[in-house]
Design a protein around this motif. Structure first.
Motif, PDB file in Angstrom:
ATOM      1  N   PHE A  13       4.830 -15.956  15.722  1.00  0.00           N
ATOM      2  CA  PHE A  13       3.840 -15.434  16.666  1.00  0.00           C
ATOM      3  C   PHE A  13       3.787 -13.912  16.544  1.00  0.00           C
ATOM      4  O   PHE A  13       4.821 -13.252  16.425  1.00  0.00           O
ATOM      5  N   GLU A  14       2.578 -13.381  16.575  1.00  0.00           N
ATOM      6  CA  GLU A  14       2.398 -11.924  16.602  1.00  0.00           C
ATOM      7  C   GLU A  14       1.269 -11.583  17.560  1.00  0.00           C
ATOM      8  O   GLU A  14       0.267 -12.306  17.638  1.00  0.00           O
ATOM      9  N   ASN A  15       1.445 -10.482  18.272  1.00  0.00           N
ATOM     10  CA  ASN A  15       0.416  -9.992  19.194  1.00  0.00           C
ATOM     11  C   ASN A  15      -0.124  -8.654  18.700  1.00  0.00           C
ATOM     12  O   ASN A  15       0.617  -7.830  18.145  1.00  0.00           O
ATOM     13  N   PHE A  16      -1.419  -8.452  18.915  1.00  0.00           N
ATOM     14  CA  PHE A  16      -2.096  -7.218  18.499  1.00  0.00           C
ATOM     15  C   PHE A  16      -2.820  -6.649  19.718  1.00  0.00           C
ATOM     16  O   PHE A  16      -4.044  -6.808  19.867  1.00  0.00           O
ATOM     17  N   PRO A  17      -2.076  -6.011  20.636  1.00  0.00           N
ATOM     18  CA  PRO A  17      -2.654  -5.548  21.909  1.00  0.00           C
ATOM     19  C   PRO A  17      -3.745  -4.509  21.759  1.00  0.00           C
ATOM     20  O   PRO A  17      -4.512  -4.280  22.697  1.00  0.00           O
ATOM     21  N   GLU A  18      -3.856  -3.862  20.596  1.00  0.00           N
ATOM     22  CA  GLU A  18      -4.924  -2.878  20.409  1.00  0.00           C
ATOM     23  C   GLU A  18      -6.305  -3.515  20.447  1.00  0.00           C
ATOM     24  O   GLU A  18      -7.311  -2.826  20.622  1.00  0.00           O
ATOM     25  N   PHE A  19      -6.362  -4.864  20.300  1.00  0.00           N
ATOM     26  CA  PHE A  19      -7.631  -5.572  20.364  1.00  0.00           C
ATOM     27  C   PHE A  19      -7.794  -6.361  21.663  1.00  0.00           C
ATOM     28  O   PHE A  19      -8.685  -7.201  21.768  1.00  0.00           O
ATOM     29  N   VAL A  43      -9.700 -12.319  12.127  1.00  0.00           N
ATOM     30  CA  VAL A  43      -9.353 -12.588  10.732  1.00  0.00           C
ATOM     31  C   VAL A  43      -8.346 -11.553  10.230  1.00  0.00           C
ATOM     32  O   VAL A  43      -7.362 -11.893   9.551  1.00  0.00           O
ATOM     33  N   GLU A  44      -8.571 -10.297  10.563  1.00  0.00           N
ATOM     34  CA  GLU A  44      -7.653  -9.231  10.141  1.00  0.00           C
ATOM     35  C   GLU A  44      -6.245  -9.474  10.681  1.00  0.00           C
ATOM     36  O   GLU A  44      -5.258  -9.384   9.943  1.00  0.00           O
ATOM     37  N   CYS A  45      -6.158  -9.795  11.959  1.00  0.00           N
ATOM     38  CA  CYS A  45      -4.848 -10.028  12.582  1.00  0.00           C
ATOM     39  C   CYS A  45      -4.171 -11.268  11.991  1.00  0.00           C
ATOM     40  O   CYS A  45      -2.955 -11.280  11.760  1.00  0.00           O
ATOM     41  N   ALA A  46      -4.957 -12.309  11.748  1.00  0.00           N
ATOM     42  CA  ALA A  46      -4.400 -13.537  11.177  1.00  0.00           C
ATOM     43  C   ALA A  46      -3.844 -13.277   9.780  1.00  0.00           C
ATOM     44  O   ALA A  46      -2.779 -13.800   9.415  1.00  0.00           O
ATOM     45  N   GLU A  47      -4.556 -12.477   8.982  1.00  0.00           N
ATOM     46  CA  GLU A  47      -4.089 -12.157   7.635  1.00  0.00           C
ATOM     47  C   GLU A  47      -2.767 -11.393   7.670  1.00  0.00           C
ATOM     48  O   GLU A  47      -1.849 -11.673   6.885  1.00  0.00           O
ATOM     49  N   ILE A  48      -2.666 -10.429   8.577  1.00  0.00           N
ATOM     50  CA  ILE A  48      -1.435  -9.644   8.686  1.00  0.00           C
ATOM     51  C   ILE A  48      -0.265 -10.539   9.106  1.00  0.00           C
ATOM     52  O   ILE A  48       0.819 -10.503   8.500  1.00  0.00           O
ATOM     53  N   ALA A  49      -0.488 -11.345  10.137  1.00  0.00           N
ATOM     54  CA  ALA A  49       0.577 -12.220  10.627  1.00  0.00           C
ATOM     55  C   ALA A  49       0.973 -13.249   9.567  1.00  0.00           C
ATOM     56  O   ALA A  49       2.164 -13.557   9.401  1.00  0.00           O
ATOM     57  N   LEU A  50      -0.010 -13.783   8.846  1.00  0.00           N
ATOM     58  CA  LEU A  50       0.278 -14.780   7.816  1.00  0.00           C
ATOM     59  C   LEU A  50       1.098 -14.181   6.682  1.00  0.00           C
ATOM     60  O   LEU A  50       2.031 -14.819   6.169  1.00  0.00           O
ATOM     61  N   LYS A  51       0.760 -12.979   6.286  1.00  0.00           N
ATOM     62  CA  LYS A  51       1.517 -12.303   5.226  1.00  0.00           C
ATOM     63  C   LYS A  51       2.976 -12.136   5.654  1.00  0.00           C
ATOM     64  O   LYS A  51       3.900 -12.413   4.864  1.00  0.00           O
ATOM     65  N   ASN A  52       3.199 -11.707   6.887  1.00  0.00           N
ATOM     66  CA  ASN A  52       4.562 -11.526   7.384  1.00  0.00           C
ATOM     67  C   ASN A  52       5.308 -12.856   7.467  1.00  0.00           C
ATOM     68  O   ASN A  52       6.498 -12.948   7.148  1.00  0.00           O
ATOM     69  N   GLU A  69     -10.995 -18.521   5.146  1.00  0.00           N
ATOM     70  CA  GLU A  69     -10.955 -19.138   3.817  1.00  0.00           C
ATOM     71  C   GLU A  69     -11.413 -18.160   2.741  1.00  0.00           C
ATOM     72  O   GLU A  69     -10.792 -18.032   1.681  1.00  0.00           O
ATOM     73  N   GLN A  70     -12.503 -17.433   3.017  1.00  0.00           N
ATOM     74  CA  GLN A  70     -13.032 -16.470   2.064  1.00  0.00           C
ATOM     75  C   GLN A  70     -12.061 -15.312   1.839  1.00  0.00           C
ATOM     76  O   GLN A  70     -11.830 -14.894   0.696  1.00  0.00           O
ATOM     77  N   HIS A  71     -11.492 -14.805   2.913  1.00  0.00           N
ATOM     78  CA  HIS A  71     -10.591 -13.654   2.809  1.00  0.00           C
ATOM     79  C   HIS A  71      -9.301 -14.014   2.073  1.00  0.00           C
ATOM     80  O   HIS A  71      -8.745 -13.178   1.347  1.00  0.00           O
ATOM     81  N   LEU A  72      -8.816 -15.226   2.274  1.00  0.00           N
ATOM     82  CA  LEU A  72      -7.568 -15.645   1.637  1.00  0.00           C
ATOM     83  C   LEU A  72      -7.791 -16.178   0.227  1.00  0.00           C
ATOM     84  O   LEU A  72      -6.830 -16.370  -0.526  1.00  0.00           O
ATOM     85  N   GLY A  73      -9.053 -16.434  -0.108  1.00  0.00           N
ATOM     86  CA  GLY A  73      -9.345 -16.972  -1.431  1.00  0.00           C
ATOM     87  C   GLY A  73      -8.862 -18.396  -1.609  1.00  0.00           C
ATOM     88  O   GLY A  73      -8.444 -18.789  -2.708  1.00  0.00           O
TER      89      GLY A  73
END
Length: 320
Positions: free
Chosen positions: A170-176, A216-225, A254-258
């Motif tokens: 789990f990750e939170n991005f309070p800036e959004f 999508v941006e937050c999901a990509e960051i959390a997924l990478k971690n 899907e598009q962003h992750l290829g």
């Protein structure tokens, strides 16, 4: 020992087809709210698994938007009673059913999976149920409510070695945090009754431009971690089941992750944009297509206002 998905079921309001459009008055009489949708999904799920409601030891409701913005009692306790899951004290040495609500938007179901997984791994839980449902609390009066009325339920049991939920993140991005807000406010109204002023609680939901891109941006960051922590890559994932809110989230992710086109589960039209029942609908769709059983490693990706991201990996033994 892991925690295995035993059965899933979903529900949508009946009468939501051509007949309802042709005869609008039926819409009011045939409409199903969050409680009825959860009850229906739970009963169907039990039937599919061949289980009795009395066998359920833990019931967690992760639904957010309820009939008339109900806060108390917990919706889980009402569902427990409706389906007959030990509504009274257990007789003699028998077990009862413990139930409670867990609200964390679209990520709530992964929180519930993690809780049940811990109980199963400790050896004290043999059958857990998760229910999810959302419906417009006051149709025609709420503002900005775009979620389809939908319900879902699933049963979880102890699995074989190497089978079940492997890891959670789990990750939170309070800036959004400002980008999506749901609030209930009291709206007074003048009534002709002697009591004078009356009123009601009304729900309003606001979403800022750019919310989808931020999710999508937050999901990509959390997924990478998450994948780095688990020493995995996207090539190790056979199937992805993602949130449906925002509705375009799965496609853009899907598009962003290829990802290959056959790597992400597609839900039926009735569940596009669904909130808490989205992952259950994704599992059901993947089961019907046969893709779920063929997948060795399944990744679940959820996003919710906050912005919060919840991730989970589910593994199946004996798949090719």
């Amino acid at each position: 020992m892991g925690t295995r998905i035993e059965a899933v079921a979903t529900s949508v309001p009946c009468g939501s087809g051509v007949l309802e459009l042709l005869i609008p008055p039926l819409r009011r009489t045939r409409r199903k709210g969050a409680l009825a949708l959860a009850d229906e999904a739970a009963k169907t799920c039990l039937e599919r698994a061949g289980c009795d409601a009395a066998e359920v030891e833990l019931l967690i409701n992760v639904g957010v938007f309820r009939d008339k913005n109900l806060g108390e009692p917990a919706l889980a306790s009402l569902i427990q009673e409706d389906i007959g899951a030990n509504p009274g004290h257990p007789p003699g040495s028998g077990h009862g059913t413990f139930s409670f609500d867990l609200a964390n938007g679209g990520c709530g179901i992964i929180n519930a999976w993690q809780l049940i997984d811990r109980f199963v791994r400790s050896g004290i839980l043999q059958l857990g149920m998760i229910v999810a449902s959302d419906a417009d609390p006051a149709p025609g009066k709420t503002r900005g409510f775009s979620y389809p009325a939908a319900g879902g339920a699933m049963l979880l049991k102890p699995g074989k070695e190497g089978e079940g939920f492997r890891a959670f993140h789990f990750e939170n991005f309070p800036e959004f945090e400002y980008m999506k807000e749901a609030r209930v406010d009291w709206q007074p109204r003048r009534t002709p009754l002697p009591v004078g002023w009356g009123g009601q609680n009304l729900l309003s939901i606001k979403e800022a431009p750019g919310y989808l891109a931020a999710c999508v941006e937050c999901a990509e960051i959390a997924l990478k971690n998450f994948l780095y922590r688990e020493q995995l890559s996207l090539q190790d994932i056979d199937l992805v089941i993602a949130s449906q809110d925002p509705p375009e989230f799965p496609d853009v992710l899907e598009q962003h992750l290829g990802l290959p086109g056959d790597h992400i589960a597609r839900v039926g039209e009735s569940f596009e944009g669904a909130l808490t029942a989205a992952l259950i609908a994704g599992i059901e769709a993947a089961l019907r297509s046969g893709r779920f059983r063929k997948a060795r490693r399944i990744l679940f990706v959820t996003v919710s206002a906050g912005i919060a991201v919840g991730l989970c990996i589910y593994e199946q033994a004996g798949t090719q």
